[in-house]
Design a protein around this motif. Structure first.
Motif, PDB file in Angstrom:
ATOM      1  N   ALA A   1       1.033  -1.104  -0.002  1.00  0.00           N
ATOM      2  CA  ALA A   1      -0.021   0.034  -0.171  1.00  0.00           C
ATOM      3  C   ALA A   1       0.751   1.220   0.116  1.00  0.00           C
ATOM      4  O   ALA A   1       0.678   2.240  -0.622  1.00  0.00           O
ATOM      5  CB  ALA A   1      -1.196   0.286   1.190  1.00  0.00           C
ATOM      6  N   ALA A   2       1.965   1.220   0.782  1.00  0.00           N
ATOM      7  CA  ALA A   2       2.756   2.421   0.806  1.00  0.00           C
ATOM      8  C   ALA A   2       3.644   2.642  -0.549  1.00  0.00           C
ATOM      9  O   ALA A   2       3.521   3.587  -1.031  1.00  0.00           O
ATOM     10  CB  ALA A   2       3.878   2.139   1.860  1.00  0.00           C
ATOM     11  N   ALA A   3       3.880   1.402  -1.116  1.00  0.00           N
ATOM     12  CA  ALA A   3       4.611   1.645  -2.584  1.00  0.00           C
ATOM     13  C   ALA A   3       3.645   1.962  -3.532  1.00  0.00           C
ATOM     14  O   ALA A   3       4.041   2.945  -4.406  1.00  0.00           O
ATOM     15  CB  ALA A   3       5.237   0.325  -2.943  1.00  0.00           C
ATOM     16  N   THR A   4       2.471   1.618  -3.465  1.00  0.00           N
ATOM     17  CA  THR A   4       1.430   2.201  -4.256  1.00  0.00           C
ATOM     18  C   THR A   4       1.149   3.730  -4.169  1.00  0.00           C
ATOM     19  O   THR A   4       0.938   4.500  -5.054  1.00  0.00           O
ATOM     20  CB  THR A   4       0.038   1.283  -4.164  1.00  0.00           C
ATOM     21  N   ALA A   5       1.084   4.147  -2.993  1.00  0.00           N
ATOM     22  CA  ALA A   5       0.920   5.417  -2.796  1.00  0.00           C
ATOM     23  C   ALA A   5       1.976   6.264  -3.059  1.00  0.00           C
ATOM     24  O   ALA A   5       1.808   7.507  -3.788  1.00  0.00           O
ATOM     25  CB  ALA A   5       0.701   5.619  -1.219  1.00  0.00           C
ATOM     26  N   ARG A   6       3.229   5.917  -2.975  1.00  0.00           N
ATOM     27  CA  ARG A   6       4.430   6.534  -3.302  1.00  0.00           C
ATOM     28  C   ARG A   6       4.499   6.748  -4.940  1.00  0.00           C
ATOM     29  O   ARG A   6       4.639   7.964  -5.424  1.00  0.00           O
ATOM     30  CB  ARG A   6       5.895   5.905  -2.951  1.00  0.00           C
TER      31      ARG A   6
ATOM     32  N   LYS B   1       3.489   9.969  -9.489  1.00  0.00           N
ATOM     33  CA  LYS B   1       3.026  10.389 -11.052  1.00  0.00           C
ATOM     34  C   LYS B   1       2.218  11.581 -10.897  1.00  0.00           C
ATOM     35  O   LYS B   1       2.205  12.222 -12.095  1.00  0.00           O
ATOM     36  CB  LYS B   1       1.699   9.180 -11.319  1.00  0.00           C
ATOM     37  N   ARG B   2       1.505  11.935  -9.978  1.00  0.00           N
ATOM     38  CA  ARG B   2       0.863  13.381  -9.778  1.00  0.00           C
ATOM     39  C   ARG B   2       1.739  14.148  -9.773  1.00  0.00           C
ATOM     40  O   ARG B   2       1.758  15.473 -10.314  1.00  0.00           O
ATOM     41  CB  ARG B   2       0.012  13.570  -8.409  1.00  0.00           C
ATOM     42  N   ARG B   3       3.193  14.284  -9.224  1.00  0.00           N
ATOM     43  CA  ARG B   3       4.148  15.151  -9.127  1.00  0.00           C
ATOM     44  C   ARG B   3       4.629  15.357 -10.650  1.00  0.00           C
ATOM     45  O   ARG B   3       4.834  16.583 -11.190  1.00  0.00           O
ATOM     46  CB  ARG B   3       5.230  14.909  -8.493  1.00  0.00           C
ATOM     47  N   LEU B   4       4.866  14.130 -11.417  1.00  0.00           N
ATOM     48  CA  LEU B   4       5.497  14.536 -12.740  1.00  0.00           C
ATOM     49  C   LEU B   4       4.228  15.193 -13.666  1.00  0.00           C
ATOM     50  O   LEU B   4       4.799  15.902 -14.536  1.00  0.00           O
ATOM     51  CB  LEU B   4       5.846  13.223 -13.319  1.00  0.00           C
ATOM     52  N   GLN B   5       3.129  14.761 -13.419  1.00  0.00           N
ATOM     53  CA  GLN B   5       2.048  15.517 -14.237  1.00  0.00           C
ATOM     54  C   GLN B   5       1.881  16.969 -14.055  1.00  0.00           C
ATOM     55  O   GLN B   5       1.868  17.765 -14.866  1.00  0.00           O
ATOM     56  CB  GLN B   5       0.482  14.622 -13.916  1.00  0.00           C
ATOM     57  N   SER B   6       2.048  17.575 -12.687  1.00  0.00           N
ATOM     58  CA  SER B   6       2.069  18.639 -12.500  1.00  0.00           C
ATOM     59  C   SER B   6       3.445  19.448 -12.912  1.00  0.00           C
ATOM     60  O   SER B   6       3.079  20.604 -13.524  1.00  0.00           O
ATOM     61  CB  SER B   6       2.297  18.914 -10.925  1.00  0.00           C
ATOM     62  N   LEU B   7       4.471  18.715 -13.040  1.00  0.00           N
ATOM     63  CA  LEU B   7       5.702  19.531 -13.651  1.00  0.00           C
ATOM     64  C   LEU B   7       5.342  19.436 -15.132  1.00  0.00           C
ATOM     65  O   LEU B   7       5.763  20.641 -15.573  1.00  0.00           O
ATOM     66  CB  LEU B   7       6.863  18.678 -13.324  1.00  0.00           C
ATOM     67  N   GLN B   8       4.941  18.564 -15.854  1.00  0.00           N
ATOM     68  CA  GLN B   8       4.646  18.641 -17.275  1.00  0.00           C
ATOM     69  C   GLN B   8       3.550  19.913 -17.628  1.00  0.00           C
ATOM     70  O   GLN B   8       3.854  20.731 -18.493  1.00  0.00           O
ATOM     71  CB  GLN B   8       4.096  17.436 -17.768  1.00  0.00           C
ATOM     72  N   GLU B   9       2.563  20.062 -16.769  1.00  0.00           N
ATOM     73  CA  GLU B   9       1.511  21.084 -16.807  1.00  0.00           C
ATOM     74  C   GLU B   9       2.233  22.401 -16.831  1.00  0.00           C
ATOM     75  O   GLU B   9       2.012  23.188 -17.432  1.00  0.00           O
ATOM     76  CB  GLU B   9       0.412  20.977 -15.932  1.00  0.00           C
ATOM     77  N   ARG B  10       3.163  22.477 -15.662  1.00  0.00           N
ATOM     78  CA  ARG B  10       3.768  23.662 -15.452  1.00  0.00           C
ATOM     79  C   ARG B  10       4.692  23.967 -16.577  1.00  0.00           C
ATOM     80  O   ARG B  10       4.683  25.202 -17.016  1.00  0.00           O
ATOM     81  CB  ARG B  10       4.607  23.700 -14.018  1.00  0.00           C
ATOM     82  N   GLN B  11       5.554  23.211 -17.088  1.00  0.00           N
ATOM     83  CA  GLN B  11       6.346  23.310 -18.405  1.00  0.00           C
ATOM     84  C   GLN B  11       5.408  23.997 -19.311  1.00  0.00           C
ATOM     85  O   GLN B  11       6.130  25.000 -20.167  1.00  0.00           O
ATOM     86  CB  GLN B  11       7.288  22.086 -18.588  1.00  0.00           C
ATOM     87  N   ALA B  12       4.353  23.204 -19.704  1.00  0.00           N
ATOM     88  CA  ALA B  12       3.633  23.797 -20.734  1.00  0.00           C
ATOM     89  C   ALA B  12       3.097  25.056 -20.650  1.00  0.00           C
ATOM     90  O   ALA B  12       3.170  25.927 -21.362  1.00  0.00           O
ATOM     91  CB  ALA B  12       2.356  22.915 -20.994  1.00  0.00           C
ATOM     92  N   THR B  13       2.681  25.386 -19.308  1.00  0.00           N
ATOM     93  CA  THR B  13       2.325  27.024 -19.285  1.00  0.00           C
ATOM     94  C   THR B  13       3.387  27.657 -19.189  1.00  0.00           C
ATOM     95  O   THR B  13       2.980  28.867 -19.832  1.00  0.00           O
ATOM     96  CB  THR B  13       1.757  26.942 -17.641  1.00  0.00           C
ATOM     97  N   ILE B  14       4.286  27.656 -18.720  1.00  0.00           N
ATOM     98  CA  ILE B  14       5.501  28.452 -18.911  1.00  0.00           C
ATOM     99  C   ILE B  14       5.999  28.609 -20.308  1.00  0.00           C
ATOM    100  O   ILE B  14       6.421  29.776 -20.726  1.00  0.00           O
ATOM    101  CB  ILE B  14       6.810  27.968 -18.089  1.00  0.00           C
ATOM    102  N   GLY B  15       5.845  27.523 -21.104  1.00  0.00           N
ATOM    103  CA  GLY B  15       6.152  27.871 -22.470  1.00  0.00           C
ATOM    104  C   GLY B  15       5.218  28.553 -23.342  1.00  0.00           C
ATOM    105  O   GLY B  15       5.456  29.540 -24.027  1.00  0.00           O
TER     106      GLY B  15
END
Length: 188
Positions: A115-120, A125-139
């Protein structure tokens, strides 16, 4: 609750516990009412029959009963080994191992490490998606800023200032920062 898990739990009650008082304590700790338990706690009734009857009644109670069944399973799975007074230690250990295995297979009992591994993984995954969205917005903001800089000076400086302010607001949101837009005070 799957019948295989109930069957394994009854085997634990029969083989890993010795005293009926211990069975009562586990069931009460999980939320079984004293009235329900005392209905089956008769001298001629075995621990296995008591536990089977209570599991059946809890099943009939619906969601509330299922919650109590899950707590009983968790309590029983929390045992590391059969009680010292249990007559057949080997059978008790096997019953405990089987209950833990069946409960995890049926997803009644979740392995804490898994359960801990799945949560991590989900958090990453959420963190990477947020970074991708941020990079797209900055572009996008970079392109809009370059257009803003290349505009004619003939356009109103105030209009360009408002457009720049909108870009700042989007940039702040991209980094999850609070932004307070321009405002006027009453006496201005």
């Amino acid at each position: 609750m799957p019948t295989s898990v109930i069957r394994a739990a009854i085997a634990v009650c029969r083989d890993a516990l010795h005293w009926r008082d211990d069975l009562r304590t586990i069931f009460h700790a999980a939320g079984v009412s004293r009235q329900l338990y005392s209905r089956y706690d008769q001298p001629g009734i075995s621990k296995a029959r008591i536990s089977r009857a209570i599991f059946d009644e809890l099943h009939e109670q619906g969601a509330a009963g299922h919650t109590i069944q899950r707590k009983i399973i968790e309590e029983l799975c929390g045992m590391r080994k059969p009680q010292a007074d249990a007559p057949d230690q080997k059978a008790g250990a096997e019953a405990l191992a089987e209950l833990k295995q069946v409960a995890q297979e049926q997803r009644v009992l979740v392995d804490p490490d898994r359960a801990a591994a799945t949560a991590r993984q989900a958090a990453e995954k959420r963190r990477l998606q947020s970074l991708q969205e941020r990079q797209a917005t900055i572009g996008e903001l970079r392109l809009e800023f370059l257009k803003l800089v290349q505009q004619d000076a003939s356009q109103s400086a105030q209009r360009r200032g408002y457009d720049l302010e909108k870009q700042f607001a989007r940039l702040f949101r991209a980094y999850d920062l609070d932004y307070r837009p321009s405002y006027r005070i009453a006496h201005e």
